[in-house]
Scaffold this motif. Structure first.
Motif, mmCIF file in Angstrom:
data_model
loop_
_atom_site.group_PDB
_atom_site.id
_atom_site.type_symbol
_atom_site.label_atom_id
_atom_site.label_comp_id
_atom_site.label_asym_id
_atom_site.label_seq_id
_atom_site.Cartn_x
_atom_site.Cartn_y
_atom_site.Cartn_z
ATOM 1 N N GLU A 131 0.817 -1.225 0.000
ATOM 2 C CA GLU A 131 0.000 0.000 0.000
ATOM 3 C C GLU A 131 0.849 1.274 0.000
ATOM 4 O O GLU A 131 0.413 2.318 0.454
ATOM 5 C CB GLU A 131 -0.961 0.024 1.194
ATOM 6 C CG GLU A 131 -1.945 -1.128 1.204
ATOM 7 C CD GLU A 131 -2.992 -1.001 2.294
ATOM 8 O OE1 GLU A 131 -4.105 -0.568 1.993
ATOM 9 O OE2 GLU A 131 -2.668 -1.332 3.455
ATOM 10 N N LEU B 250 -3.261 3.167 -1.586
ATOM 11 C CA LEU B 250 -3.919 2.485 -0.475
ATOM 12 C C LEU B 250 -4.875 1.424 -1.021
ATOM 13 O O LEU B 250 -5.600 1.650 -1.986
ATOM 14 C CB LEU B 250 -4.679 3.483 0.394
ATOM 15 C CG LEU B 250 -3.823 4.435 1.233
ATOM 16 C CD1 LEU B 250 -4.707 5.441 1.971
ATOM 17 C CD2 LEU B 250 -2.963 3.655 2.235
ATOM 18 N N SER C 92 -5.370 -5.429 -1.362
ATOM 19 C CA SER C 92 -4.972 -5.834 -0.010
ATOM 20 C C SER C 92 -6.138 -6.418 0.770
ATOM 21 O O SER C 92 -5.930 -7.139 1.754
ATOM 22 C CB SER C 92 -4.373 -4.640 0.742
ATOM 23 O OG SER C 92 -5.286 -3.558 0.775
#
Length: 284
Positions: free
Chosen positions: A227, A231, A257
């Protein structure tokens, strides 16, 4: 690790918000004052510098920003940008200049003739099908990792990485792998040439921490950027070595993620990337 001293560019000032409609320096005197390489085309060099200033993190620019990033005068930047607009490479809304699809032609010549990119494409696609995630091939170019091969997974949420995309080497998985084979002095020079910005709250930007991450990639044989570029997205990369043992390129996988943990990437994805790199190395 021995402490390494750096001289890194500081934060940049705010870009100018207004482009002057009349530029006094458009004069012949301004042109004559700018050094030109013997037998070279100074205008072409400036235009290419401005084109290269566009990146995944700089998707549009004002005249002032283009001048600063390309290290040219504002009048020269303005002339180059307006020429690129006239030729169909950029759009202009009165303030910002933004690349148009025609810009892809500039990279097409390399991508269509590069043996590395041609050899890699079917192998990238096979790894993509096995992992069900996007897989890329990258090379190093002046402190940036550049994607020269890409097999895209079809997902609702894209990683934002595209063929031809440029990402700062200091905080990208491919960049750290590509820098990891260089000497410590070369690494310092590379990361000192660009401002180490925090692109997200998780970006490693302290110079000594960046060097440590590159050294870790050298030791581990792979790198993870968690990230740091965006993000919600993480990436893993491994090196592709040439017959002399140098790092020729890097192959990577990028994931959401929320779907894939770092542990799962290391356990399940790393062996696939290593096999992909080994196949590429045999083909080089």
């Amino acid at each position: 690790m021995t402490s390494v001293k750096f001289r890194v560019n500081g934060e940049e000032g705010a870009p100018a918000s207004v482009v002057e409609s009349e530029v006094e320096a458009e004069s012949v005197a301004e042109e004559a004052s700018e050094p030109r390489a013997r037998e070279g085309m100074g205008g072409l060099a400036k235009g290419l510098a401005i084109i290269e200033a566009f990146s995944a993190t700089t998707v549009r620019m004002t005249v002032a920003e283009a001048a600063r990033l390309a290290d040219v005068t504002r009048p020269a930047a303005r002339r180059c940008l307006l020429t690129l607009v006239d030729l169909g490479y950029l759009s202009h809304d009165g303030k910002f200049f933004t690349p148009l699809p025609r810009m892809l032609r500039l990279g097409g010549a390399y991508l269509s003739t590069s043996s590395l990119a041609q050899i890699a494409q079917p192998l990238l696609a096979a790894a993509r099908d096995e992992l069900q995630e996007s897989v890329s091939l990258a090379v190093l170019d002046e402190g940036h990792s550049v994607f020269v091969g890409r097999a895209e997974a079809i997902r609702i949420v894209s990683t934002g990485a595209k063929l031809g995309g440029r990402f700062p080497a200091y905080c990208s998985a491919t960049g750290r792998v590509l820098l990891s084979h260089k000497s410590d002095g070369e690494i310092v020079r590379h990361i000192s040439a660009l401002p180490l910005r925090k692109l997200t709250s998780r970006t490693i930007s302290d110079p000594e921490d960046v060097v440590a991450a590159i050294h870790r990639a050298r030791t581990d044989g792979y790198a993870i950027s968690d990230e740091e570029l965006e993000l919600g997205m993480r990436a893993m990369a491994v090196p592709v070595r040439n017959r002399l043992g140098g790092v020729e390129a890097a192959v990577s996988v990028s994931v959401s993620s929320a779907r894939v943990s770092v542990e799962a990437m290391t356990r399940d994805f790393l062996p696939v990337l290593q096999r992909l790199a080994a196949r590429l190395e045999r083909a080089l």
